[in-house]
Every structure is written in C-alpha cells, then in structure tokens.
Write a protein that holds these residues in place. Structure first.
Motif, short mmCIF file in Angstrom:
data_model
loop_
_atom_site.label_atom_id
_atom_site.label_comp_id
_atom_site.label_asym_id
_atom_site.label_seq_id
_atom_site.Cartn_x
_atom_site.Cartn_y
_atom_site.Cartn_z
N HIS A 1 -38.63 15.71 51.13
CA HIS A 1 -38.53 17.11 51.50
C HIS A 1 -37.11 17.63 51.32
O HIS A 1 -36.15 16.86 51.23
N ARG A 2 -37.01 18.93 51.27
CA ARG A 2 -35.71 19.60 51.25
C ARG A 2 -35.45 20.09 52.66
O ARG A 2 -36.28 20.79 53.25
N PHE A 3 -34.32 19.69 53.19
CA PHE A 3 -33.94 20.00 54.57
C PHE A 3 -32.81 21.02 54.54
O PHE A 3 -31.78 20.79 53.93
N THR A 4 -33.03 22.17 55.18
CA THR A 4 -31.98 23.18 55.29
C THR A 4 -31.87 23.61 56.74
O THR A 4 -32.85 23.65 57.47
N ALA A 5 -30.65 23.94 57.15
CA ALA A 5 -30.42 24.43 58.51
C ALA A 5 -28.99 24.98 58.60
O ALA A 5 -28.14 24.67 57.76
#
Length: 129
Positions: free
Chosen positions: A87-91
């Motif tokens: 997955h691509r994790f953004t925050a």
C-alpha cells in the motif's frame, strides 16, 4: 476468476480501515490477534488483542489529525494462510508529511486475521515522522 478468500479479507480490512469502521475491523481480527509495528517511535511495538490493535488505529488517526491514508495497491497470497498487502501510506503530522510504500504480512487462520507484520520502505523516515 474469483479472488482468493484471504485477499478478499485483506481488501475488506483496508476498506474498513479507510472508512474508520472499527466495528467491521473487529469482525476480521481474531480476538488474540497481534500487530507488529517496526521502528523506534512511540507507536512502534507489538499490539496484542483486538482492543490494542483498534487502539493503535485510533491513535494513528489522532496523531495525524485524520490525514492518514493507506491506499491498497496489491494483495498477494500463498494459499497457505499468508497474504501480503502493498500500500501507499500518506499522512501529515506536526507540519511534516510522509508518503511511502509499505507492506503488511498477514497470517490468516480460518476466516480471521491472527497476525499483522508491517514492513516499511524507509524505516528511518517512519521513525522521524
């Protein structure tokens, strides 16, 4: 072709996580499930049991003011109780932003997730974030 049940289970988990649906998350996790978060930051470590894992997810949402996103890119299965998500994790957190590829290795017994091992593209970046 029908999707493997373990891949479908992981997809359902990502969907519930994305919607903040912790009631559904509980139905996917074994009562004694464990999630292992790598690193040396305040949210790293081992989280044992549904309550601890759900608490981790709530804390992640709080720490990122709801900006955390895990966009599922792929799910791989071995047909023997393992599934691997990519997955691509953004925050965003305290003026900083993270955007990286990550993975979770799932162990599935029956129709429940019993173990989640996170793997990160850049563990140092995750620690700093």
């Amino acid at each position: 072709m029908t999707e493997h049940p373990h891949a479908a289970l992981v997809r359902k988990g990502y969907d519930a996580f994305s919607r903040g649906d912790m009631d559904t998350m509980r139905t996917l996790l074994a009562e004694d499930a464990a999630q292992h978060v790598p690193g040396s930051h305040p949210l790293s470590g081992d989280f044992k049991g549904q309550d601890a894992i759900i608490g981790l997810y709530r804390r992640l949402a709080e720490e990122t003011d709801g900006t955390l996103r895990a966009i599922l890119l792929n799910v791989l299965v071995d047909g023997r109780g393992h599934a691997v998500s990519v997955h691509r994790f953004t925050a965003e957190r305290q003026g900083r932003r993270i955007d990286e590829i990550a993975s979770i290795v799932f162990r599935v017994v029956g129709d429940r997730i019993t173990d989640l091992d996170e793997c990160l593209e850049d563990i140092d970046r995750s620690n700093e974030f």
